[in-house]
Design an enzyme around this catalytic site. Structure first.
Site, short mmCIF file in Angstrom:
data_model
loop_
_atom_site.label_atom_id
_atom_site.label_comp_id
_atom_site.label_asym_id
_atom_site.label_seq_id
_atom_site.Cartn_x
_atom_site.Cartn_y
_atom_site.Cartn_z
N ARG A 104 0.85 -1.18 0.00
CA ARG A 104 0.00 0.00 0.00
C ARG A 104 0.89 1.23 0.00
O ARG A 104 1.70 1.42 0.90
CB ARG A 104 -0.87 -0.03 1.26
N THR A 108 -0.62 7.65 -1.03
CA THR A 108 -1.94 7.60 -1.68
C THR A 108 -2.84 6.52 -1.09
O THR A 108 -4.05 6.53 -1.33
CB THR A 108 -1.77 7.28 -3.18
N ASP A 200 1.08 -2.48 12.35
CA ASP A 200 1.42 -2.94 11.00
C ASP A 200 1.65 -4.45 11.05
O ASP A 200 2.65 -4.92 11.60
CB ASP A 200 2.67 -2.21 10.51
N ASP A 203 5.01 -5.83 9.52
CA ASP A 203 6.17 -5.53 10.38
C ASP A 203 6.18 -6.40 11.63
O ASP A 203 7.24 -6.85 12.08
CB ASP A 203 6.16 -4.06 10.79
C1 PRP Z 1 -1.12 -4.17 4.74
C2 PRP Z 1 -2.04 -5.35 4.95
C3 PRP Z 1 -2.95 -5.27 3.76
C4 PRP Z 1 -3.07 -3.79 3.54
C5 PRP Z 1 -4.39 -3.35 4.09
O1 PRP Z 1 -0.13 -4.47 3.84
O2 PRP Z 1 -1.35 -6.55 5.07
O3 PRP Z 1 -2.43 -5.91 2.61
O4 PRP Z 1 -2.02 -3.16 4.26
O5 PRP Z 1 -4.63 -2.03 3.79
P1 PRP Z 1 -5.78 -1.55 2.81
O6 PRP Z 1 -7.02 -2.32 3.18
O7 PRP Z 1 -5.91 -0.09 3.12
O8 PRP Z 1 -5.36 -1.78 1.40
P2 PRP Z 1 1.12 -3.46 3.59
O9 PRP Z 1 0.81 -2.52 2.48
O10 PRP Z 1 1.52 -2.84 4.89
O11 PRP Z 1 2.21 -4.43 3.01
P3 PRP Z 1 3.03 -5.59 3.75
O12 PRP Z 1 2.08 -6.72 4.02
O13 PRP Z 1 4.06 -5.96 2.71
O14 PRP Z 1 3.64 -5.03 5.00
N1 URA Z 2 -2.16 -2.43 7.30
C1 URA Z 2 -1.73 -2.87 8.51
O1 URA Z 2 -0.81 -3.71 8.59
N2 URA Z 2 -2.31 -2.37 9.61
C2 URA Z 2 -3.32 -1.47 9.56
O2 URA Z 2 -3.82 -1.06 10.61
C3 URA Z 2 -3.75 -1.03 8.29
C4 URA Z 2 -3.15 -1.54 7.18
#
Ligand code: PRP
Ligand code: URA
Length: 209
Positions: A104, A108, A200, A203
């Site tokens: 994400r 944006t 997160d 993370d």
């Molecule tokens: C996080 C999570 C989802 C997304 C949710 O991923 O695991 O995929 O955000 O957010 P949204 O509903 O607003 O799209 P992230 O972008 O942090 O990537 P990662 O899993 O690689 O850390």
């Molecule tokens: N992605 C995450 O990992 N945590 C949140 O709270 C939102 C998006």
């Protein structure tokens, strides 16, 4: 048909409480995400069709019931969805696994695709998409869209935690997709994080903070 299943089993709620705690370390967080996925899998597969199969027990002939019909595939959304894969395979060891890489954009909040690899027979399978977090719903809606492009008809979405905004978005863009969550939280904050949430998820699973 109920489109959002909030799984309020005490074991799930207890484990979710540990995930939310900022003092829970990487090892425990990772283990519990897997356990939560296993418990959620039990509920998300409740409607699998069964067929009668004759079995000879040590005592007598019995008509038993086994899972019929289409096979399953699971599709984790990288990275955080990977944390749920083993937990599902514990119960469905023969499931095939596709991967969708999305992150994400922090400015944006739009999902950016960087990887996609599906089993060759995915169109003949029912699919459960895995991602611990359903926040704005952008990532989930995009992931569902990619899976649909492969011709998959029956798609479910499994998230540990959701925001109302994410559920609404998935409903609007993909009204036939059933969503399984352990809890629906209050809202998103200005950075698109679920409140109170668990931070997160990627993370915390991989220790990259
Ligand atoms: C996080 C999570 C989802 C997304 C949710 O991923 O695991 O995929 O955000 O957010 P949204 O509903 O607003 O799209 P992230 O972008 O942090 O990537 P990662 O899993 O690689 O850390
Ligand atoms: N992605 C995450 O990992 N945590 C949140 O709270 C939102 C998006």
């Amino acid at each position: 048909m109920e489109m959002v299943h909030v799984l309020d089993h005490p074991l799930l709620q207890h484990k979710l409480s540990i995930l939310r705690d900022e003092n829970t370390g990487v090892k425990e967080f990772r283990e519990i995400v897997g356990e939560v996925a296993t418990l959620m899998c039990y509920e998300a597969t409740r409607d699998l069709p069964l067929q009668n199969v004759p079995v000879q027990t040590p005592v007598a002939q019995a008509i038993t019931r086994q899972i019929a019909g289409k096979k399953l595939a699971i599709v984790p959304v990288l990275r955080a969805g990977l944390g749920m894969v083993e937990g599902i395979l514990t119960l469905i060891p023969s499931a095939k696994v596709g991967h969708i890489g999305l992150f994400r954009d922090p400015e944006t909040l739009q999902p950016v695709k960087y990887y996609c690899k599906m089993p060759s027979d995915i169109a003949e399978r029912d699919v459960i998409i895995l991602d611990p977090m359903l926040a704005t719903g952008g990532s989930a809606a995009a992931a569902i869209g990619f899976v649909k492009e492969y011709g998959v008809k029956n798609i479910k979405l499994m998230n540990v935690l959701a925001a109302p905004e994410g559920i609404a978005r998935v409903h609007q863009e993909h009204p036939t997709v059933e969503i399984y969550v352990a809890a629906v939280d209050e809202k998103l904050n200005e950075h698109g994080y679920i409140v109170p949430g668990l931070g997160d998820a990627g993370d915390r699973i991989f220790g990259t903070k």
